[in-house]
Scaffold this active site. Structure first.
Site, PDB file in Angstrom:
ATOM      1  N   GLN A   1      -4.789  18.182  -8.634  1.00  0.00           N
ATOM      2  CA  GLN A   1      -4.916  18.067  -9.874  1.00  0.00           C
ATOM      3  C   GLN A   1      -5.513  18.234 -11.022  1.00  0.00           C
ATOM      4  OE1 GLN A   1      -4.291  14.179  -8.499  1.00  0.00           O
ATOM      5  NE2 GLN A   1      -2.358  14.581  -7.372  1.00  0.00           N
TER       6      GLN A   1
ATOM      7  N   GLY B   1       4.755  13.456  -3.161  1.00  0.00           N
ATOM      8  CA  GLY B   1       4.926  15.255  -4.047  1.00  0.00           C
ATOM      9  C   GLY B   1       4.453  16.128  -3.703  1.00  0.00           C
TER      10      GLY B   1
ATOM     11  N   THR C   1      -2.127  12.259  -5.036  1.00  0.00           N
ATOM     12  CA  THR C   1      -3.596  12.484  -4.754  1.00  0.00           C
ATOM     13  C   THR C   1      -4.448  12.413  -3.556  1.00  0.00           C
ATOM     14  OG1 THR C   1      -3.044  11.354  -7.350  1.00  0.00           O
ATOM     15  CG2 THR C   1      -5.149  11.631  -6.658  1.00  0.00           C
TER      16      THR C   1
ATOM     17  N   HIS D   1       1.335  -1.176   0.168  1.00  0.00           N
ATOM     18  CA  HIS D   1      -0.150  -0.072   0.375  1.00  0.00           C
ATOM     19  C   HIS D   1       1.073   1.247   0.030  1.00  0.00           C
ATOM     20  CE1 HIS D   1      -2.784   2.842   1.945  1.00  0.00           C
ATOM     21  NE2 HIS D   1      -2.775   3.081   0.598  1.00  0.00           N
ATOM     22  N   ASP D   2       0.596   2.242  -0.869  1.00  0.00           N
ATOM     23  CA  ASP D   2       1.228   3.128  -1.340  1.00  0.00           C
ATOM     24  C   ASP D   2       1.765   4.090   0.119  1.00  0.00           C
ATOM     25  OD1 ASP D   2      -0.606   5.324  -3.589  1.00  0.00           O
ATOM     26  OD2 ASP D   2      -0.714   4.777  -1.229  1.00  0.00           O
ATOM     27  N   THR D   3       0.654   4.332   0.939  1.00  0.00           N
ATOM     28  CA  THR D   3       1.087   4.918   2.169  1.00  0.00           C
ATOM     29  C   THR D   3       2.109   4.130   2.907  1.00  0.00           C
ATOM     30  OG1 THR D   3      -1.171   5.608   1.631  1.00  0.00           O
ATOM     31  CG2 THR D   3      -0.363   5.984   3.568  1.00  0.00           C
TER      32      THR D   3
HETATM   33  C1  LIG Z   1      -8.469   5.669  -2.304  1.00  0.00           C
HETATM   34  C2  LIG Z   1      -7.324   6.245  -1.750  1.00  0.00           C
HETATM   35  O1  LIG Z   1      -6.130   5.826  -2.853  1.00  0.00           O
HETATM   36  C3  LIG Z   1      -6.851   5.327  -0.602  1.00  0.00           C
HETATM   37  O2  LIG Z   1      -7.484   5.153   0.463  1.00  0.00           O
HETATM   38  C4  LIG Z   1      -5.347   5.923  -0.549  1.00  0.00           C
HETATM   39  O3  LIG Z   1      -4.939   5.028   0.939  1.00  0.00           O
HETATM   40  C5  LIG Z   1      -3.959   5.403  -1.520  1.00  0.00           C
HETATM   41  O4  LIG Z   1      -3.812   4.516  -1.681  1.00  0.00           O
HETATM   42  C6  LIG Z   1      -3.696   6.683  -1.198  1.00  0.00           C
HETATM   43  O5  LIG Z   1      -2.587   6.643  -2.991  1.00  0.00           O
END
Ligand SMILES: C[C@H](O)[C@H](O)[C@@H](O)C(=O)CO
Length: 605
Positions: free
Chosen positions: A424, A526, A379, A356-358
């Site tokens: 964005q 970013g 984002t 998961h990126d976070t």
């Molecule tokens: C919808 C989002 O992408 C997600 O909830 C968030 O955790 C995420 O992955 C942000 O990159």
């Protein structure tokens, strides 16, 4: 020098990066950057997995022409998933892999993706003979043979030989052998293999697991409708108490519920659910597992018990057999199986980072503890604290704070804030109207504007969907009796100030719900490039802000892969290395009284 490939997929764009570790710091080079566009499938927005795959593949192959790549791992945005179906249904869903638990318990590097009790084909000579010694002459064989010869050998090999070779065969060659198997040409082989071994071999032969359809996106208006229907039918408590996850319309569970109700044939065809990053681990290695941190964003994972929330799934009609095995971050999911790999990819492993990126992003914040609120700024802005346990309570539910898993244990208690998505989308609109403008220029224009003239609630659902964002921001300001921003600089200023006030609210809510005291803010991603936003964040929260790596997610992804390869000893050493790899920028609070007053004015609306 050890090099790994960290692939970071965001909702707006993706990148293949090359991370080189010289023993002290990690250097991140972007190999290729590509847009992440949705495609329209029957009127619904869906992620273009094939386009992403082709960009990933070309970046990796290019990197392999000029560097030795020890490992590759993918992280991506959360909540979204893909449904896979097997070629001819030979998968053995649900059987778990004891050696993963054993390896994780003993701290050894786990090896995953296989469903049989142990990877019988990898080491044994003859199944069921108890002979577990490897057969060196076979791997040597693999080295000596040309690709054409290997294919020809296909039907003369024993299962153990097959396995030794499977590491060397490209996916195309695997499926050629698979077709032979399917045509029953090698039935003799079938007689020698146990069902578990056959299923393993089937997987390695890439039995054509295919996506049932392109994955739905969290901005699909239909997920919103499904969410509302689920809230009417079951209410929020059922979902929150079973998982500890925020009750938010973006969660993938609501699209699944919709499909159970409206397109049951789709679920009948599906064999496995994989979160987005694991769809790519599957493409890269054939693995069929999901990484823990990614699983905890699905809205279907019970963070308190560390397992899929099968009771919730059954209650809402989602077949529990779809749920894959869950493995910890740092798990080796197999050898890279790319068609005609370039030189540097010959010995590459596929390693699930904190997918998961976070979760990868906060690995890039040194010595993170519960007195620092992290913000993963892209984002979305994911703002929260790292605790050693989930916080599941009525207060946390009211504040819509979610609980998501972290690398090496711990739980991220955080809020999803709409983030730079607003900017964005504004930029997309301005470019469509003929004004080519970059993010640096937008920040500069906002910096020239008077702060706090107007602000909006970035978390109100009205900003979730895409389309003419500047007009929607102006409309919200007018509706709330605030000065309406006209220029590009004024609109950008409203976004910046509104985000900073949202971070302030989150500091307050996290302290109230978790009982922690937030003394500082650490930002990664970013968004650190927007100095006006970071200064506003310090002033609005009244806390010092430290900004770390813009490519923090890729850095965290790479660090976990390096730890899995034994190059880094774990979280402590990772902190030292990421600190040395990205010099921080600091911001101190100023004009806090003005922000205090604005916050009260805004919150009292
Ligand atoms: C919808 C989002 O992408 C997600 O909830 C968030 O955790 C995420 O992955 C942000 O990159």
């Amino acid at each position: 020098m050890t090099g790994v490939a960290a692939i970071d997929l965001g909702a707006e764009s993706g990148r293949v990066t090359h991370a080189r570790f010289d023993g002290r710091r990690i250097e991140i080079d972007v190999v290729n950057r590509f847009a992440n566009r949705t495609i329209d499938v029957a009127g619904r927005p869906r992620w273009d997995i094939e386009a992403l795959w082709s960009d990933i593949r070309s970046g990796l192959l290019e990197l392999g022409t000029r560097a030795e790549v020890a490992s590759v791992g993918v992280d991506s945005w959360g909540v979204d998933y893909g449904l896979l179906r097997a070629g001819d249904g030979a998968l053995a869903p649900g059987s778990r892999l004891p050696q993963v638990e054993r390896a994780a318990a003993g701290g050894r590097r786990p090896r995953a993706g296989m469903h049989a009790a142990d990877d019988p084909l990898r080491r044994t000579g003859r199944p069921g003979t108890g002979d577990r010694s490897p057969r060196p002459e076979l791997s040597a064989l693999g080295d000596r043979l040309s690709r054409a010869e290997i294919t020809a050998l296909g039907d003369r090999l024993t299962p153990a030989e097959m396995s030794a070779l499977s590491d060397r065969l490209t996916r195309a060659e695997m499926s050629a052998l698979g077709e032979r198997l399917a045509r029953g040409e090698m039935s003799a082989l079938g007689e020698r293999l146990t069902p578990a071994e056959m299923s393993v071999l089937g997987e390695r032969l890439g039995r054509g697991e295919v996506l049932v359809e392109a994955p739905p996106t969290y901005r699909d208006p239909l997920r919103h409708t499904a969410f509302e229907a689920a809230m009417r039918e079951w209410g929020p408590d059922l979902f929150y108490r079973a998982t500890g996850a925020q009750v938010h319309e973006i969660n993938g569970v609501y699209s699944l519920i919709h499909d159970v109700r409206v397109r049951p044939e789709l679920l009948d065809r599906a064999e496995r659910l994989l979160m987005i990053p694991d769809l790519f681990h599957h493409r890269l290695s054939g693995s069929l597992v999901t990484e823990y941190t990614a699983a905890t964003t699905s809205g279907l994972f019970d963070i308190a018990r560390g397992t899929w929330a099968t009771a919730l799934a059954e209650r809402v009609g989602i077949p529990a057999h779809l749920f894959p095995e869950v493995v910890p971050a740092g798990t080796d999911v197999g050898p890279l199986l790319l068609d005609s790999p370039t030189a540097g990819l010959g010995r590459t492993r596929v390693t699930a980072p904190a997918a998961h990126d976070t979760a990868s992003a906060i690995v890039a914040i040194p010595d993170l503890d519960s007195s620092t609120m992290f913000i993963s700024s892209g984002t979305w802005s994911l703002a929260g604290v790292l605790l050693d346990r989930p916080v599941i309570s009525a207060a946390a539910q009211r504040a819509n704070l979610t609980n998501e898993g972290s690398y090496a244990g711990g739980v991220r208690v955080l809020r999803d804030i709409a983030g730079l998505w607003l900017l964005q989308e504004c930029r997309r609109q301005w470019i469509a109207e003929g004004t080519e403008i970059g993010y640096a220029e937008l920040a500069e224009l906002a910096g020239r504007e008077q702060p706090l003239r107007a602000c909006v609630d970035v978390d109100s659902g009205e900003f979730l969907a895409s389309g003419d964002m500047p007009a929607r921001i102006r409309a919200a300001c007018a509706r709330n009796g605030m000065p309406v921003p006209e220029t590009i600089g004024q609109v950008t200023r409203v976004v910046v100030d509104s985000l900073a006030l949202a971070y302030r609210r989150t500091v307050r809510d996290i302290e109230a719900v978790t009982g922690t005291t937030i003394k500082a803010v650490a930002v990664v991603g970013g968004g650190v490039a927007n100095r006006v936003l970071q200064q506003a964040t310090a002033s609005a929260t009244g806390r010092p802000v430290t900004c770390w790596a813009a490519e923090g997610t890729a850095l965290g992804n790479a660090a976990v892969q390096l730890a899995s390869l034994g190059e880094l000893a774990g979280p402590g050493e990772i902190s030292r290395v990421v600190e040395a790899s990205s010099p921080p920028t600091r911001y101190e609070p100023i004009d806090t009284a003005a922000w205090e007053e604005a916050a009260h004015r805004h919150d009292s609306r």
